[in-house]
Design a protein around this motif. Structure first.
Motif, mmCIF file in Angstrom:
data_model
loop_
_atom_site.group_PDB
_atom_site.id
_atom_site.type_symbol
_atom_site.label_atom_id
_atom_site.label_comp_id
_atom_site.label_asym_id
_atom_site.label_seq_id
_atom_site.Cartn_x
_atom_site.Cartn_y
_atom_site.Cartn_z
ATOM 1 N N SER A 95 -7.925 -13.273 15.738
ATOM 2 C CA SER A 95 -9.288 -12.481 15.436
ATOM 3 C C SER A 95 -10.436 -13.272 16.277
ATOM 4 O O SER A 95 -11.385 -12.568 16.421
ATOM 5 N N VAL A 96 -10.446 -14.701 16.429
ATOM 6 C CA VAL A 96 -11.743 -15.206 17.021
ATOM 7 C C VAL A 96 -11.514 -15.750 18.201
ATOM 8 O O VAL A 96 -12.297 -14.941 19.101
ATOM 9 N N THR A 97 -10.405 -15.996 18.913
ATOM 10 C CA THR A 97 -10.124 -16.428 20.033
ATOM 11 C C THR A 97 -9.759 -15.224 21.017
ATOM 12 O O THR A 97 -9.785 -15.313 22.275
ATOM 13 N N ARG A 98 -8.924 -14.230 20.416
ATOM 14 C CA ARG A 98 -8.660 -12.881 21.073
ATOM 15 C C ARG A 98 -8.721 -11.687 20.404
ATOM 16 O O ARG A 98 -7.640 -11.074 19.954
ATOM 17 N N PRO A 99 -10.024 -11.342 20.312
ATOM 18 C CA PRO A 99 -10.271 -10.142 19.506
ATOM 19 C C PRO A 99 -9.623 -9.017 19.649
ATOM 20 O O PRO A 99 -9.526 -8.971 21.036
ATOM 21 N N PHE A 100 -9.186 -8.209 18.943
ATOM 22 C CA PHE A 100 -8.496 -6.948 19.156
ATOM 23 C C PHE A 100 -9.386 -5.656 18.917
ATOM 24 O O PHE A 100 -8.850 -4.606 18.430
ATOM 25 N N CYS A 101 -10.828 -5.739 18.720
ATOM 26 C CA CYS A 101 -11.562 -4.677 18.176
ATOM 27 C C CYS A 101 -11.469 -3.285 19.207
ATOM 28 O O CYS A 101 -11.517 -2.631 18.321
ATOM 29 N N SER A 102 -11.139 -3.466 20.218
ATOM 30 C CA SER A 102 -10.905 -2.225 21.036
ATOM 31 C C SER A 102 -10.060 -1.275 20.500
ATOM 32 O O SER A 102 -10.107 -0.053 20.920
ATOM 33 N N ALA A 103 -8.934 -1.682 19.704
ATOM 34 C CA ALA A 103 -7.863 -1.025 19.196
ATOM 35 C C ALA A 103 -8.073 -0.799 17.814
ATOM 36 O O ALA A 103 -7.058 -0.432 17.083
ATOM 37 N N CYS A 104 -8.978 -1.285 17.446
ATOM 38 C CA CYS A 104 -8.906 -1.222 15.621
ATOM 39 C C CYS A 104 -8.971 0.043 15.074
ATOM 40 O O CYS A 104 -9.673 0.892 15.476
ATOM 41 N N ASP A 105 -8.083 0.258 14.127
ATOM 42 C CA ASP A 105 -7.781 1.699 13.493
ATOM 43 C C ASP A 105 -8.126 1.338 11.838
ATOM 44 O O ASP A 105 -7.430 2.282 11.269
ATOM 45 N N ARG A 106 -9.027 0.395 11.465
ATOM 46 C CA ARG A 106 -9.086 0.171 9.876
ATOM 47 C C ARG A 106 -10.391 0.643 9.372
ATOM 48 O O ARG A 106 -11.424 0.609 10.127
ATOM 49 N N THR A 107 -10.294 1.059 8.226
ATOM 50 C CA THR A 107 -11.431 1.224 7.433
ATOM 51 C C THR A 107 -11.083 0.592 6.147
ATOM 52 O O THR A 107 -10.080 0.567 5.774
ATOM 53 N N ARG A 108 -12.047 0.132 5.352
ATOM 54 C CA ARG A 108 -11.825 -0.917 4.212
ATOM 55 C C ARG A 108 -12.853 -0.320 3.029
ATOM 56 O O ARG A 108 -14.074 0.060 3.259
#
Length: 329
Positions: free
Chosen positions: A250-263
């Motif tokens: 999550s820190v060094t290789r963030p995957f935000c562009s494909a995030c499909d989550r809601t909390r």
């Protein structure tokens, strides 16, 4: 659907059932614990099931993960799982747990409709476990893993956080142990979500370091990128496969562009990102008599404003004011 302005659709819902935990992991909370939410602030079992129902029926959610704190401390857990398993359409149901109470509940959860579990285990050594968690519960976690396997809550997945100078030498041992038992291991970079705000990037074991240590004993080949989809873990085939190991960077290789989550937090707030500093209150709407359509629109609005990324690397990054134990991992 739950869309944002960058075209991402949330189909994965993380539901925090409680902020309480029976461990005191050093990377999560202080030894004395936290000031827990008062019971009236928590969503009731019925409110949780109603919100999950709205999400799968009206908003396109297909997978629901129950988290905490430690979700097995929620007295109504089995009933919540059973009610959610009865929804139409039925979502995939999973649970993230520290495993301490899993041995006595795994079979009941499976009978209620739970599909699988993720168990946190950072070390194979009981003494190191105590150092990391401040509790002597290592054998309970091992028993819980075995019970989950026996109950058919598979694939059993393990989550491990490596801490420099504490358990970082165990990377390859953990993988070998999991391969022998058919568990799927995922290493997670330590994230800035601890209640005491003691996270120090310079002391974090990075994904690159983890992979280097694994390669000292195993051959790793990247899994084809198409197989990852929106999953947060980058996965590698171990010694030619089919066994795999994952790393959530999550820190060094963030995957935000494909995030499909809601909390959904235990007190009924929607967070569109694990690192979000703002929330949308659904609990007040629920208890004020709002209908499903109104609640769904609040949820859609919350997701529409999701940022492009978490921004951990940005100089102006501010750690969320809630620890991971209150947000849900």
């Amino acid at each position: 659907m739950l869309l944002d302005t960058f075209g991402r659709q949330a189909v994965d819902l993380r539901v925090s059932l409680t902020d309480r935990c029976n461990l005191r992991c050093t990377y999560c909370m202080p030894e004395e614990g936290l000031q827990w939410l008062a019971k009236p602030e928590l969503l009731t079992d019925e409110e949780i099931v109603r919100l999950v129902g709205i999400s799968v029926r009206d908003l396109g959610i297909r997978e629901v993960r129950f988290t905490g704190g430690e979700p097995m401390l929620r007295p109504g857990l089995v009933g919540i799982v059973a009610a959610c398993a009865g929804l139409d359409p039925r979502p995939e149901l999973s649970l993230t747990t520290n495993g301490v109470g899993l041995a006595r509940t795994a079979e009941a959860l499976r009978q209620a409709g739970l599909d699988r579990v993720n168990v946190s285990l950072d070390t194979l050594d009981p003494d190191t476990f105590h150092t990391l968690t401040r509790r002597h519960r290592h054998q309970d976690v091992l028993d819980g893993l075995a019970a989950a396997e026996a109950a058919g809550l598979t694939p059993v997945k393990l989550n491990a956080v490596l801490m420099r100078g504490v358990n970082d030498h165990e990377a390859a041992d953990l993988l070998g142990w999991c391969l022998e038992r058919g568990y799927e291991l995922r290493f997670i970079e330590q994230m800035p979500l601890d209640a005491q705000h003691g996270w120090d990037r310079s002391r974090m074991i990075t994904a690159g370091e983890i992979l280097d240590r694994l390669r000292e004993r195993f051959t790793l080949a990247p899994e084809p990128s198409a197989a990852r989809g929106a999953a947060p873990a980058e996965r590698w085939l171990v010694d030619g496969g089919p066994d795999r190991v994952g790393v959530i960077a999550s820190v060094t290789r963030p995957f935000c562009s494909a995030c499909d989550r809601t909390r959904l937090t235990a007190d009924g707030q929607i967070r569109n990102c694990l690192f979000a500093t703002g929330e949308t209150d659904l609990r007040t709407a629920l208890r004020s008599g709002a209908g499903d359509a109104e609640i769904g629109e609040l949820w859609r609005t919350a997701m529409w404003g999701k940022k492009a990324g978490a921004g951990i690397d940005a100089p102006e990054f501010h750690q969320p004011d809630r620890p991971m134990s209150a947000i849900g991992g």
